[in-house]
Scaffold this motif. Structure first.
Motif, PDB file in Angstrom:
ATOM      1  N   ARG A 178      11.922 -10.973  -3.538  1.00 56.37           N
ATOM      2  CA  ARG A 178      12.481  -9.728  -4.065  1.00 56.37           C
ATOM      3  C   ARG A 178      11.684  -8.561  -3.514  1.00 56.37           C
ATOM      4  NH1 ARG A 178      16.305 -10.192  -7.885  1.00 56.37           N
ATOM      5  NH2 ARG A 178      16.527 -12.223  -8.893  1.00 56.37           N
ATOM      6  N   VAL A 179      12.384  -7.520  -3.129  1.00 50.27           N
ATOM      7  CA  VAL A 179      11.715  -6.301  -2.680  1.00 50.27           C
ATOM      8  C   VAL A 179      11.832  -5.260  -3.776  1.00 50.27           C
ATOM      9  CG1 VAL A 179      12.063  -6.777  -0.227  1.00 50.27           C
ATOM     10  CG2 VAL A 179      13.805  -5.494  -1.505  1.00 50.27           C
ATOM     11  N   ASP A 180      10.897  -4.329  -3.791  1.00 49.43           N
ATOM     12  CA  ASP A 180      10.874  -3.331  -4.863  1.00 49.43           C
ATOM     13  C   ASP A 180      12.161  -2.507  -4.898  1.00 49.43           C
ATOM     14  OD1 ASP A 180       8.312  -4.145  -5.568  1.00 49.43           O
ATOM     15  OD2 ASP A 180       7.360  -2.717  -4.208  1.00 49.43           O
ATOM     16  N   ILE A 203      17.740  -1.525   4.411  1.00 48.14           N
ATOM     17  CA  ILE A 203      16.419  -0.890   4.363  1.00 48.14           C
ATOM     18  C   ILE A 203      15.731  -1.357   3.089  1.00 48.14           C
ATOM     19  CG2 ILE A 203      15.142   1.271   4.152  1.00 48.14           C
ATOM     20  CD1 ILE A 203      17.325   2.651   5.731  1.00 48.14           C
ATOM     21  N   ALA A 204      14.546  -1.908   3.211  1.00 49.06           N
ATOM     22  CA  ALA A 204      13.759  -2.350   2.057  1.00 49.06           C
ATOM     23  C   ALA A 204      12.530  -1.467   1.920  1.00 49.06           C
ATOM     24  CB  ALA A 204      13.348  -3.807   2.223  1.00 49.06           C
ATOM     25  N   LEU A 205      12.242  -1.057   0.690  1.00 47.74           N
ATOM     26  CA  LEU A 205      11.070  -0.227   0.413  1.00 47.74           C
ATOM     27  C   LEU A 205      10.117  -0.997  -0.485  1.00 47.74           C
ATOM     28  CD1 LEU A 205      12.872   3.136  -0.494  1.00 47.74           C
ATOM     29  CD2 LEU A 205      12.381   2.192   1.764  1.00 47.74           C
ATOM     30  N   GLU A 206       8.835  -0.979  -0.128  1.00 51.77           N
ATOM     31  CA  GLU A 206       7.831  -1.678  -0.911  1.00 51.77           C
ATOM     32  C   GLU A 206       6.730  -0.714  -1.322  1.00 51.77           C
ATOM     33  OE1 GLU A 206       8.909  -4.420  -2.079  1.00 51.77           O
ATOM     34  OE2 GLU A 206       7.897  -6.045  -0.993  1.00 51.77           O
ATOM     35  N   ALA A 207       6.390  -0.740  -2.610  1.00 54.52           N
ATOM     36  CA  ALA A 207       5.263   0.025  -3.138  1.00 54.52           C
ATOM     37  C   ALA A 207       4.039  -0.877  -3.068  1.00 54.52           C
ATOM     38  CB  ALA A 207       5.551   0.454  -4.578  1.00 54.52           C
ATOM     39  N   ASP A 208       3.195  -0.665  -2.086  1.00 54.86           N
ATOM     40  CA  ASP A 208       2.051  -1.543  -1.852  1.00 54.86           C
ATOM     41  C   ASP A 208       0.947  -1.256  -2.851  1.00 54.86           C
ATOM     42  OD1 ASP A 208       3.102  -3.046   0.108  1.00 54.86           O
ATOM     43  OD2 ASP A 208       1.920  -2.229   1.752  1.00 54.86           O
ATOM     44  N   SER A 209       0.750  -2.179  -3.778  1.00 51.47           N
ATOM     45  CA  SER A 209      -0.220  -1.989  -4.853  1.00 51.47           C
ATOM     46  C   SER A 209      -1.630  -2.318  -4.387  1.00 51.47           C
ATOM     47  CB  SER A 209       0.144  -2.866  -6.049  1.00 51.47           C
ATOM     48  OG  SER A 209       1.425  -2.548  -6.518  1.00 51.47           O
ATOM     49  N   MET A 210      -2.604  -1.827  -5.171  1.00 51.49           N
ATOM     50  CA  MET A 210      -4.011  -2.083  -4.879  1.00 51.49           C
ATOM     51  C   MET A 210      -4.356  -3.537  -5.185  1.00 51.49           C
ATOM     52  SD  MET A 210      -5.190  -0.008  -8.203  1.00 51.49           S
ATOM     53  CE  MET A 210      -4.492  -0.420  -9.791  1.00 51.49           C
ATOM     54  N   GLU A 211      -5.319  -4.054  -4.493  1.00 44.95           N
ATOM     55  CA  GLU A 211      -5.814  -5.409  -4.732  1.00 44.95           C
ATOM     56  C   GLU A 211      -7.340  -5.378  -4.645  1.00 44.95           C
ATOM     57  OE1 GLU A 211      -4.071  -8.018  -5.558  1.00 44.95           O
ATOM     58  OE2 GLU A 211      -2.046  -7.260  -5.218  1.00 44.95           O
ATOM     59  N   TYR A 212      -7.982  -6.159  -5.486  1.00 44.51           N
ATOM     60  CA  TYR A 212      -9.445  -6.235  -5.439  1.00 44.51           C
ATOM     61  C   TYR A 212      -9.878  -7.273  -4.417  1.00 44.51           C
ATOM     62  CZ  TYR A 212     -14.298  -6.729  -6.851  1.00 44.51           C
ATOM     63  OH  TYR A 212     -15.656  -6.773  -6.847  1.00 44.51           O
ATOM     64  N   HIS A 213      -9.370  -8.463  -4.519  1.00 43.01           N
ATOM     65  CA  HIS A 213      -9.677  -9.526  -3.575  1.00 43.01           C
ATOM     66  C   HIS A 213      -8.379 -10.083  -3.022  1.00 43.01           C
ATOM     67  CE1 HIS A 213     -13.921  -9.669  -4.268  1.00 43.01           C
ATOM     68  NE2 HIS A 213     -13.779  -9.892  -5.547  1.00 43.01           N
ATOM     69  N   TRP A 215      16.237  -6.666   8.430  1.00 43.25           N
ATOM     70  CA  TRP A 215      15.822  -5.642   7.479  1.00 43.25           C
ATOM     71  C   TRP A 215      14.760  -4.730   8.087  1.00 43.25           C
ATOM     72  CZ3 TRP A 215      17.695  -4.586   2.608  1.00 43.25           C
ATOM     73  CH2 TRP A 215      18.630  -5.497   2.115  1.00 43.25           C
ATOM     74  N   LEU A 216      14.890  -3.441   7.816  1.00 45.60           N
ATOM     75  CA  LEU A 216      13.846  -2.480   8.146  1.00 45.60           C
ATOM     76  C   LEU A 216      12.988  -2.334   6.894  1.00 45.60           C
ATOM     77  CD1 LEU A 216      12.516  -0.320   9.924  1.00 45.60           C
ATOM     78  CD2 LEU A 216      14.224   1.314   9.067  1.00 45.60           C
ATOM     79  N   VAL A 217      11.743  -2.766   6.972  1.00 45.08           N
ATOM     80  CA  VAL A 217      10.862  -2.776   5.804  1.00 45.08           C
ATOM     81  C   VAL A 217       9.870  -1.619   5.905  1.00 45.08           C
ATOM     82  CG1 VAL A 217       9.237  -4.120   4.429  1.00 45.08           C
ATOM     83  CG2 VAL A 217      11.076  -5.278   5.673  1.00 45.08           C
ATOM     84  N   LEU A 218       9.901  -0.732   4.933  1.00 51.55           N
ATOM     85  CA  LEU A 218       8.987   0.417   4.877  1.00 51.55           C
ATOM     86  C   LEU A 218       8.037   0.220   3.714  1.00 51.55           C
ATOM     87  CD1 LEU A 218      11.562   3.296   5.450  1.00 51.55           C
ATOM     88  CD2 LEU A 218      10.267   2.018   7.153  1.00 51.55           C
ATOM     89  N   ARG A 219       6.735   0.305   3.989  1.00 52.84           N
ATOM     90  CA  ARG A 219       5.723   0.086   2.957  1.00 52.84           C
ATOM     91  C   ARG A 219       4.965   1.391   2.735  1.00 52.84           C
ATOM     92  NH1 ARG A 219       3.010  -5.701   4.563  1.00 52.84           N
ATOM     93  NH2 ARG A 219       2.122  -5.457   2.479  1.00 52.84           N
ATOM     94  N   PHE A 220       4.769   1.730   1.459  1.00 49.63           N
ATOM     95  CA  PHE A 220       4.092   2.977   1.111  1.00 49.63           C
ATOM     96  C   PHE A 220       2.955   2.702   0.128  1.00 49.63           C
ATOM     97  CE2 PHE A 220       8.441   4.188   2.238  1.00 49.63           C
ATOM     98  CZ  PHE A 220       8.209   5.165   3.194  1.00 49.63           C
ATOM     99  N   THR A 221       1.870   3.439   0.274  1.00 47.01           N
ATOM    100  CA  THR A 221       0.736   3.303  -0.637  1.00 47.01           C
ATOM    101  C   THR A 221       0.905   4.237  -1.836  1.00 47.01           C
ATOM    102  OG1 THR A 221      -0.589   5.065   0.395  1.00 47.01           O
ATOM    103  CG2 THR A 221      -0.770   2.828   1.335  1.00 47.01           C
ATOM    104  N   TRP A 222       0.115   3.966  -2.863  1.00 47.60           N
ATOM    105  CA  TRP A 222       0.141   4.798  -4.069  1.00 47.60           C
ATOM    106  C   TRP A 222      -0.157   6.247  -3.727  1.00 47.60           C
ATOM    107  CZ3 TRP A 222      -3.147   8.022  -6.707  1.00 47.60           C
ATOM    108  CH2 TRP A 222      -2.835   8.292  -8.056  1.00 47.60           C
ATOM    109  N   SER A 223      -1.180   6.477  -2.916  1.00 49.07           N
ATOM    110  CA  SER A 223      -1.570   7.842  -2.566  1.00 49.07           C
ATOM    111  C   SER A 223      -0.452   8.578  -1.828  1.00 49.07           C
ATOM    112  CB  SER A 223      -2.837   7.818  -1.700  1.00 49.07           C
ATOM    113  OG  SER A 223      -3.209   9.128  -1.318  1.00 49.07           O
ATOM    114  N   GLN A 224       0.222   7.897  -0.934  1.00 43.68           N
ATOM    115  CA  GLN A 224       1.312   8.531  -0.192  1.00 43.68           C
ATOM    116  C   GLN A 224       2.443   8.949  -1.119  1.00 43.68           C
ATOM    117  OE1 GLN A 224       2.049   5.326   2.491  1.00 43.68           O
ATOM    118  NE2 GLN A 224       0.623   6.061   4.052  1.00 43.68           N
TER     119      GLN A 224
END
Length: 293
Positions: A217-219, A227-237, A258-267
């Protein structure tokens, strides 16, 4: 990342499982012991904002509203207010010193919209947020309320007439677009940006299959444009197996067209205009490919 910052990124309230992807168990336990975060309920941790808001509301004989009220109800939000958001009846005289402690509003609320003499009810809080907050912030809070099953969509729709006509269309838009499927305010904020991009029509948590079967599943996804958009979450390890699965997943999505676009929280949170620009370019690219196919 310290524990309070991790909780803030997750919306001010977060399940233990999600938190432990960003911090260690020891860091979480120490943060609770020091009061940096609190246990909101079993397995859920929150920023310690509620006590101060309650105290100031009682001192001013006022009512906590907007994001401060959403925090009390345990709903995730994009940002914490700089000061507790308190309203008092119109005509009330508040000293300059008291005003400096809060984000003060003058409003006369119906008795039925106030709970425990200091905070707006769940429904009133969502009506106010939808009417007065920026779209992305209102969407994140409403998504959280639906995700927690705190309210039913029909309860909100039935109270639209309680919103001033000036704000009714924006309130209706928030309620129409809200979804319990968004995992957190990060995803809600990304969806809010996507909803403003012409030609892009995204849905939450879309299942994708390829010729081998289930990919995942994509976000967010626009199934027509692929077009798939993913909210790339933080990870510790990061674990090697998890990384391998993640890379394989994105490779299969790409091979399936699929065109997959990944974005960070800060962005997403601090550069929404740039995110919108990238999404618009993706839409234009897909439209061009269709026209030349």
């Amino acid at each position: 990342m310290n524990v309070a910052a991790a909780v803030a990124e997750l919306g001010g309230i977060a399940p233990r499982k999600q938190l432990l992807r960003a911090v260690t168990r020891g860091e979480l336990e120490r943060a609770v012991a020091s009061g940096e975060v609190t246990r909101a309920s079993r397995g859920r941790y929150a920023l310690p904002t509620d006590d101060r808001t309650r105290r100031l509301a009682h001192e001013l004989t006022g009512t906590a509203v907007l994001i401060s009220a959403a925090s009390h109800w345990g709903w995730a939000r994009m940002w914490e207010p700089r000061r507790p958001q308190i309203c008092v009846p119109r005509g009330r005289n508040i000293s300059r010193d008291d005003r400096a402690q809060v984000d003060l509003r003058w409003r006369t609320l119906a008795p039925g919209d106030i709970v425990d003499s200091w905070v707006t009810s769940r429904e009133r809080t969502l009506l106010d947020c939808a009417a007065l907050l920026p779209f992305a912030e209102a969407l994140a809070i409403t998504d959280s309320a639906l995700r927690d099953r705190s309210v039913h969509p029909s309860q909100l729709s039935n109270r639209l007439t309680d919103v001033p006509r000036l704000h009714r269309s924006r309130t209706r838009r928030v309620f129409a677009q809200a979804s319990p499927l968004a995992a957190n305010p990060f995803e809600s904020a990304l969806r809010a940006v996507a909803l403003g991009v012409p030609g892009l029509d995204v849905r939450c948590q879309v299942r994708i299959d390829d010729d081998r079967g289930w990919v995942g599943r994509v976000d967010l996804a626009d199934e027509s444009l692929r077009i798939a958009l993913e909210a790339d979450s933080m990870e510790y390890h990061g674990e090697r197996d998890a990384m391998d699965r993640d890379v394989a997943r994105y490779t299969r999505l790409t091979c399936a067209g699929w065109l997959v676009l990944r974005f960070t929280w800060s962005q997403v949170m601090t550069r929404p205009a740039w995110v919108a620009e990238m999404l618009a370019k993706a839409v234009a690219q897909r439209a061009h490919l269709r026209s030349t196919a």
